[in-house]
Design a protein around this motif. Structure first.
Motif, PDB file in Angstrom:
ATOM      1  N   SER A  46       0.085   4.230  11.483  1.00  0.00           N
ATOM      2  CA  SER A  46       1.083   4.030  10.431  1.00  0.00           C
ATOM      3  C   SER A  46       0.547   3.135   9.316  1.00  0.00           C
ATOM      4  O   SER A  46       0.861   3.333   8.135  1.00  0.00           O
ATOM      5  N   THR A  47      -0.274   2.138   9.690  1.00  0.00           N
ATOM      6  CA  THR A  47      -0.842   1.250   8.682  1.00  0.00           C
ATOM      7  C   THR A  47      -1.748   2.025   7.734  1.00  0.00           C
ATOM      8  O   THR A  47      -1.724   1.816   6.515  1.00  0.00           O
ATOM      9  N   THR A  48      -2.539   2.968   8.290  1.00  0.00           N
ATOM     10  CA  THR A  48      -3.396   3.781   7.420  1.00  0.00           C
ATOM     11  C   THR A  48      -2.565   4.722   6.552  1.00  0.00           C
ATOM     12  O   THR A  48      -2.902   4.960   5.388  1.00  0.00           O
ATOM     13  N   GLU A  49      -1.481   5.255   7.098  1.00  0.00           N
ATOM     14  CA  GLU A  49      -0.649   6.193   6.345  1.00  0.00           C
ATOM     15  C   GLU A  49       0.038   5.511   5.164  1.00  0.00           C
ATOM     16  O   GLU A  49      -0.002   6.005   4.030  1.00  0.00           O
ATOM     17  N   LEU A  50       0.709   4.404   5.432  1.00  0.00           N
ATOM     18  CA  LEU A  50       1.412   3.735   4.341  1.00  0.00           C
ATOM     19  C   LEU A  50       0.440   3.168   3.314  1.00  0.00           C
ATOM     20  O   LEU A  50       0.746   3.100   2.120  1.00  0.00           O
ATOM     21  N   GLY A  51      -0.756   2.800   3.788  1.00  0.00           N
ATOM     22  CA  GLY A  51      -1.772   2.365   2.844  1.00  0.00           C
ATOM     23  C   GLY A  51      -2.187   3.479   1.903  1.00  0.00           C
ATOM     24  O   GLY A  51      -2.334   3.276   0.690  1.00  0.00           O
ATOM     25  N   ASP A  84      -0.015  -6.672   5.701  1.00  0.00           N
ATOM     26  CA  ASP A  84      -1.147  -6.087   6.419  1.00  0.00           C
ATOM     27  C   ASP A  84      -1.564  -4.762   5.787  1.00  0.00           C
ATOM     28  O   ASP A  84      -2.764  -4.469   5.641  1.00  0.00           O
ATOM     29  N   ILE A  85      -0.575  -3.942   5.435  1.00  0.00           N
ATOM     30  CA  ILE A  85      -0.855  -2.630   4.837  1.00  0.00           C
ATOM     31  C   ILE A  85      -1.675  -2.792   3.565  1.00  0.00           C
ATOM     32  O   ILE A  85      -2.708  -2.141   3.363  1.00  0.00           O
ATOM     33  N   ILE A  86      -1.217  -3.681   2.698  1.00  0.00           N
ATOM     34  CA  ILE A  86      -1.912  -3.897   1.427  1.00  0.00           C
ATOM     35  C   ILE A  86      -3.301  -4.486   1.667  1.00  0.00           C
ATOM     36  O   ILE A  86      -4.289  -4.051   1.060  1.00  0.00           O
ATOM     37  N   ALA A  87      -3.386  -5.459   2.575  1.00  0.00           N
ATOM     38  CA  ALA A  87      -4.667  -6.117   2.836  1.00  0.00           C
ATOM     39  C   ALA A  87      -5.709  -5.146   3.375  1.00  0.00           C
ATOM     40  O   ALA A  87      -6.900  -5.242   3.049  1.00  0.00           O
ATOM     41  N   CYS A  88      -5.290  -4.193   4.195  1.00  0.00           N
ATOM     42  CA  CYS A  88      -6.229  -3.254   4.821  1.00  0.00           C
ATOM     43  C   CYS A  88      -6.587  -2.081   3.920  1.00  0.00           C
ATOM     44  O   CYS A  88      -7.617  -1.437   4.137  1.00  0.00           O
ATOM     45  N   ASN A  89      -5.756  -1.797   2.936  1.00  0.00           N
ATOM     46  CA  ASN A  89      -5.923  -0.550   2.196  1.00  0.00           C
ATOM     47  C   ASN A  89      -6.017  -0.702   0.690  1.00  0.00           C
ATOM     48  O   ASN A  89      -6.072   0.293  -0.018  1.00  0.00           O
TER      49      ASN A  89
END
Length: 223
Positions: A46-51, A84-89
């Protein structure tokens, strides 16, 4: 059976989100909309998707599409996870998530809209939320729905392609063939007579010859 069918008016639900309470039809206004769900916050797929959705947000905006996500987690969890989403993507880690996330803690919307993966359950035995995508038109009717299992991440570039097709075919009497991309030739539906097609498509209609002799594969440059 819970769920919503193509052509149905999408429910005008009220919900708490990361940008405050909304009424869905008011949130959409006269825009197209994409509502997409995920199983839980702080999960890897989900983190990759929303990113990816965040990275493509300007492309959705160009198409007059408003995006909104949903899971059964709290607003507080959504806001924490967004970092986290923004930081990773993102190359701009301090930027905000460019779309809201709905907090469906009572599972009312995932149940009403049929957004559940019955093959996957949490520690309490409850079905997890599937990776559902709904595309809603400015008329508030459902134009497309895709239901992915929680083990399969979505392709948001493909979603943009589908929206391009939906918006084109909503305004023009054409269809788009397999793997169509904006700028490719489109297809003339079989229910348009040849003389009418010649008037509708002045750039020309080209028929592919088939062993059957039937003239149903008709193409024209994208209008």
């Amino acid at each position: 059976m819970p769920g919503i069918l193509l052509g149905d008016v999408f429910p005008n639900f009220e919900a708490e989100t990361t940008v405050g309470p909304i009424k869905f039809h008011d949130f959409l206004g006269d825009s197209w909309g994409v509502l997409f769900s995920h199983p839980h916050d702080y999960t890897p797929v989900s983190t990759t998707e929303l990113g990816k959705a965040a990275k493509l947000s300007k492309e959705f905006s160009k198409r007059h599409v408003k995006m909104i996500a949903l899971s059964v987690d709290s607003v507080e969890d959504h806001r924490g996870w967004s970092k986290d989403i923004i930081a990773c993507n993102s190359e701009a880690p301090d930027s905000p998530l460019p779309f809201p996330i709905i907090a469906d803690e009572k599972r009312e919307l995932v149940t009403e809209l049929g957004m559940q993966d019955l093959d996957e359950r949490d520690t309490d035995g409850m079905p997890l939320t599937a990776r559902c995508v709904f595309v809603i038109g400015p008329d508030k009717r459902l134009k497309l729905s895709i239901l992915y299992p929680i083990t399969t991440g979505r392709n948001f570039d493909e979603l943009l392609r589908v929206i391009d097709s939906l918006q084109l075919t909503t305004g023009k009497r054409v269809a788009t063939p397999v793997n169509w991309k904006p700028g490719d030739c489109v297809m003339v539906p079989p229910n348009i007579p040849e003389d009418e097609a010649a008037t509708l498509f002045p750039a020309g209609v080209f028929t592919k010859g088939l062993p059957s002799g039937k003239k149903y594969l008709r193409y024209t440059p994208q209008p």
